[in-house]
Motif scaffolding. Sequence first.
Motif, short mmCIF file in Angstrom:
data_model
loop_
_atom_site.label_atom_id
_atom_site.label_comp_id
_atom_site.label_asym_id
_atom_site.label_seq_id
_atom_site.Cartn_x
_atom_site.Cartn_y
_atom_site.Cartn_z
N LYS A 79 0.84 -1.19 0.00
CA LYS A 79 0.00 0.00 0.00
C LYS A 79 0.88 1.24 0.00
O LYS A 79 2.07 1.18 0.33
N LEU A 113 -7.36 7.34 3.28
CA LEU A 113 -6.57 7.48 2.06
C LEU A 113 -6.62 8.93 1.58
O LEU A 113 -7.69 9.47 1.30
N TYR A 235 -6.43 0.43 3.86
CA TYR A 235 -5.86 1.73 4.23
C TYR A 235 -6.13 2.15 5.67
O TYR A 235 -5.78 3.27 6.05
#
Length: 272
Positions: A79, A113, A235
Amino acid sequence: MRAFNPLSVPLRIALVALATLIYVPDTATKAIAGELPAIASRQRTEKKSFTDAEIVDGFFKTAFGAEYHLAGRVDRIRKFDGPVRVFAETDRADRKAQLAKVVADIAARVQHLDIAMTDTSEAANLRVKLVRDRDLYRTIASFYGAEKARDIRTSLDPQCLSGFRKNDQFEIEHSDVILTVDISDFTFLDCAYEEVLQSLGPINDTASVPWTMFNDNVSMGYFDVYDQYILNLLYDPRIKAGMTVLEVRSVLPEVLTDVRAWVKRVNDLKEQ
């Protein structure tokens, strides 16, 4: 699957908001607003209630591994660990406007995010190149070389493509997305959502989960509830780049509780 995740030895490539004066055709606005018939019909029949087991199953199947890779399966979380800035390389103002709305929609629905468009390629860590269909494989070859382009064409025969480069900590450093522009609004949006989302980390496609756009047999054209669960799990700050399956399982129950509450609120769900 339209995502590409090659891992080279040195790089381990895993594969704007517009100015207010730019004219945006009605189709661009309607496409994101769910007014395209193909999108509206899917939204009316969309499954929005899932068990914990159904959500967790899809998360593990998409966040670990990769459909196309050159150096074996990667069972680690990948990520971005910071803001994501998206630059669109195109001369098509209508497609650029649609992409900007896709990015804004993702930003609104994934709680932790930070993602937004940028006007300069230098500021971007997620680059979207929009090309004509006839130029797709030439563009892929320019990114990854002729040999890998042939492998991609043989393995995936994609309409669009995404991939990323990660560091030794499995943090994504840069993502690339290639989209074709001379296609229908529905197909463009379907590709844009899937490839941008996959370039954020969940790059593995699965044919065994019927509710995710990361299934080759599923076309959505919008950011559906099930995939919002996957991206919000990924996230959450407690899910860190480099985590193994066992490490994720240890924190997942409390993370899922909070993600359920967020997804319910942002989608105004009556039940889950």
